[in-house]
Design an enzyme around this catalytic site. Sequence first.
Site, short mmCIF file in Angstrom:
data_model
loop_
_atom_site.label_atom_id
_atom_site.label_comp_id
_atom_site.label_asym_id
_atom_site.label_seq_id
_atom_site.Cartn_x
_atom_site.Cartn_y
_atom_site.Cartn_z
N ASP A 1 0.84 -1.19 0.00
CA ASP A 1 0.00 0.00 0.00
C ASP A 1 0.88 1.25 0.00
O ASP A 1 2.08 1.16 0.23
CB ASP A 1 -0.97 0.01 1.19
CG ASP A 1 -0.28 -0.32 2.49
OD1 ASP A 1 0.86 0.15 2.69
OD2 ASP A 1 -0.87 -1.04 3.32
N ASP B 1 1.36 5.18 1.36
CA ASP B 1 0.98 6.25 2.28
C ASP B 1 1.57 7.55 1.76
O ASP B 1 2.65 7.56 1.15
CB ASP B 1 1.53 5.96 3.68
CG ASP B 1 0.99 4.66 4.25
OD1 ASP B 1 -0.16 4.31 3.92
OD2 ASP B 1 1.72 3.98 5.00
N ASP C 1 9.87 5.18 12.88
CA ASP C 1 10.61 4.18 13.64
C ASP C 1 12.00 3.87 13.06
O ASP C 1 13.02 4.23 13.66
CB ASP C 1 9.76 2.90 13.85
CG ASP C 1 9.08 2.39 12.58
OD1 ASP C 1 9.33 2.96 11.50
OD2 ASP C 1 8.31 1.43 12.68
P1 ATP Z 1 3.97 -2.19 5.75
O1 ATP Z 1 4.64 -2.51 4.46
O2 ATP Z 1 3.80 -3.36 6.61
O3 ATP Z 1 2.71 -1.38 5.59
P2 ATP Z 1 4.95 0.25 6.82
O4 ATP Z 1 6.34 0.69 7.16
O5 ATP Z 1 4.28 0.99 5.72
O6 ATP Z 1 5.01 -1.29 6.53
P3 ATP Z 1 2.78 1.10 8.45
O7 ATP Z 1 2.26 0.50 9.70
O8 ATP Z 1 1.92 1.17 7.26
O9 ATP Z 1 4.11 0.32 8.13
O10 ATP Z 1 3.28 2.55 8.84
C1 ATP Z 1 3.64 3.53 7.88
C2 ATP Z 1 4.81 4.34 8.37
O11 ATP Z 1 4.46 5.03 9.58
C3 ATP Z 1 6.05 3.52 8.74
O12 ATP Z 1 6.86 3.27 7.63
C4 ATP Z 1 6.73 4.41 9.75
O13 ATP Z 1 7.44 5.45 9.12
C5 ATP Z 1 5.56 5.05 10.48
N1 ATP Z 1 5.15 4.29 11.68
C6 ATP Z 1 4.18 3.36 11.78
N2 ATP Z 1 4.08 2.89 13.02
C7 ATP Z 1 5.01 3.53 13.74
C8 ATP Z 1 5.40 3.50 15.10
N3 ATP Z 1 4.79 2.69 15.96
N4 ATP Z 1 6.40 4.34 15.50
C9 ATP Z 1 6.99 5.16 14.62
N5 ATP Z 1 6.68 5.23 13.34
C10 ATP Z 1 5.71 4.45 12.89
MG MG Z 2 2.24 0.78 5.06
#
Ligand code: ATP
Ligand code: MG
Length: 525
Positions: A77, A79, A177
Site C-alpha cells: 500500500d 501512504d 521508527d
Molecule cells: P507495511 O509494508 O507493513 O505497511 P509500513 O512501514 O508501511 O510497513 P505502516 O504500519 O503502514 O508500516 O506505517 C507507515 C509508516 O508510519 C512507517 O513506515 C513508519 O514510518 C511510520 N510508523 C508506523 N508505526 C510507527 C510506530 N509505531 N512508530 C513510529 N513510526 C511508525
Molecule cells: Mg504501510
Amino acid sequence: MIKKFIDKLLGKSPAAPGGKPNFGKRMEIPVSVHGIDPSLVDDRAINVVRALQQAGFEAYVVGGAVRDLLVGLRPKDFDVATNATPEQVKGLFRRAFIIGRRFRIVHVVYGRGREHEVIEVSTFRAYLDNAAAEQVAGNERTSKSELANLKHAVDSTGRVLRDNVWGPQEEDAVRRDFTINAMYYDPETQIVVDYHNGLKDSKSRTLRMIGDAATRYREDPVRIIRAVRFAAKLSPLGFKLEPKTAGPLVKSQKLLHDVPQSRLFDEMLKLLQTGHALASIAQLKELGLATGIYPLLDVVVERAGQSFVEAALKDTDRRVGEGKPVAPSFLLACVLWDDVRKGWDQRLARGEHSHPALQDAIEDVFNARIGDVSGRGKLAGDMREIWLMQPRFDKRVGSTPFGMAEQPRFRAAFDFMRLRADAGEVDEVLADWWQEFSMASDDVRQDMVDQVRAEQQQQRKQAPKGPRVAKPPREPRATDAAPSGLAEVALQGATDTGGDAPRKRKRRRRSNASRGAGSAGPAAE
Ligand code: ATP
Ligand code: MG
C-alpha cells in the site's frame, strides 16, 4: 562539536532520555542514485501527491512504500505525507474521510467494492517530548484542539500518548521508527528526501531504529513487534537488525503489558498475515521473544511446528505471496483447533451430545484463549462456523451436502478440512470428494451422493451384525484420526442421514456460478 564529543563520552545517543533528538540533515537524493523504478509507483498515490502539490502543499509518498520501492519490492500500500491538515486534505478530494482518534489521518478512496484502493494521507507530525509539549501549550497560537491533544503527550514511562500536533517534515521524520521507514519520495521530481541515512542503511541492509532504541521502545512498545516484523519481511533480502536496535528488545518486552489488547492483537495479525508468518516466528525465537508478547501469539509460536498449524501458516504465506486474500479467522481456527478437539472429545467421553458438546468446547476455547478483544464479533463468528461445519463433512447423503456447499463459509470450512487431510487427520478421499462435489454440476452432485449411499448400503449388507459404531469396513470420515469420541459421533452422523429407507430426491437445478465452488479460498471473507 564539543557537546557532541561530551555526549559521546557520556554514551548519550541523539535521542537519549531528556536530550533533544537529532533531526538529521536533509538530503535530496536523485533517481540516478536511488534508482526507484517509477512504474512501481501506484497511479492513485501519484494522483494524491499531485493534487496536494497543485493546491500549494508539500506532499510525498512516505514510509514503507519508499522502503519497498528502494529494494525493488512492489509496495502493498501507499501512504502519503503532507503539510496540509486533515481538513485541508479532505477538501481536495471527493471521496476522502478523516479517520482515527489517536492518530487523525485521511483516507482517500478510489474504485469500488473489492477493487477499491485507499491512499492514507497523514499530516507531518511534530516531535514532542514533555518539555516540547509544555512549550507548545504555553504558546498563545496553540489552538484549543491542539491543547487537548497535548495533555499528557508523554506518560511517566516515556510512552507517547498524543500524536496530533502538526510540525515540519524534519520532525515528522524523526518520529518514525526505522531509518529505512523515514524517507519521502516525490513522484513528480523523483527525488527521495532522507534525514537519517535511510538510503545508506537500505543499501547496507541494516534495520536501524532512529535515535536511542530503548527510548523509542519505551515511547511506543509496539515498535518491538514492528522490529520483528520488518526483520522477518526483509531477511530474505539480507537485512539484519543493527545490534543497538536489537539489543534492548528483550528487556523492553515487558513494556508491552501496558499496550491495549486490541492493538497487540492487530500487530500479531500483521506478523501472521502479511506473508511472513513463518519467518516472523523464526525471528521471534531467534531474538528471544518467543513468549510474552501476547498470549495468543505464544500459542502460535508453540504450535508452529505441529504439522497442521505449520501447513496453515505456510498456506497463509503462500496466499499472501500470490496476492490472494487471507482472513485471520481461518488461521486462528487452525491454531486453536487442537484445544477445540480435545475439549470436544472430553465432553463426548462424559456422554454429552455431539453438537452441544462441540459448541461448549468452542465457548471454552474462546474464553481461555481469545479473551476480551472487543469488536471481534465477526472473527469469532467465522471461527465458530469453520469449526461447527467440520463434523458435517461426514454427512454425504441426503440433502446435507447440497446445503453445506451453499453455506457462505463453506469454502473456508472446506479448506480447513483439506488442511486436516494434508496433516493426516482426515482421509484424503473425503477431502477429494468434497472438492469434486463443490465444483460439480447439480446432476453430477446428485450422482455423487447416490453413489455414497449405494456404497454405504453395500457395506452394511456385508458387515456382520453387531453394534452400529463397530461396523467395519466403513467409509473414511473427517474425524478418523480424531480422538475416539469424535469418530464415534461422526459415524453416528453418517448413519443418521444415510438410513436405508428409499427417499424421494429433489433434483436441484441451479447454475454453477451461483455456488461457492472455486471462490476465493481459505481466507476470503
Ligand atoms: P507495511 O509494508 O507493513 O505497511 P509500513 O512501514 O508501511 O510497513 P505502516 O504500519 O503502514 O508500516 O506505517 C507507515 C509508516 O508510519 C512507517 O513506515 C513508519 O514510518 C511510520 N510508523 C508506523 N508505526 C510507527 C510506530 N509505531 N512508530 C513510529 N513510526 C511508525
Ligand atoms: Mg504501510
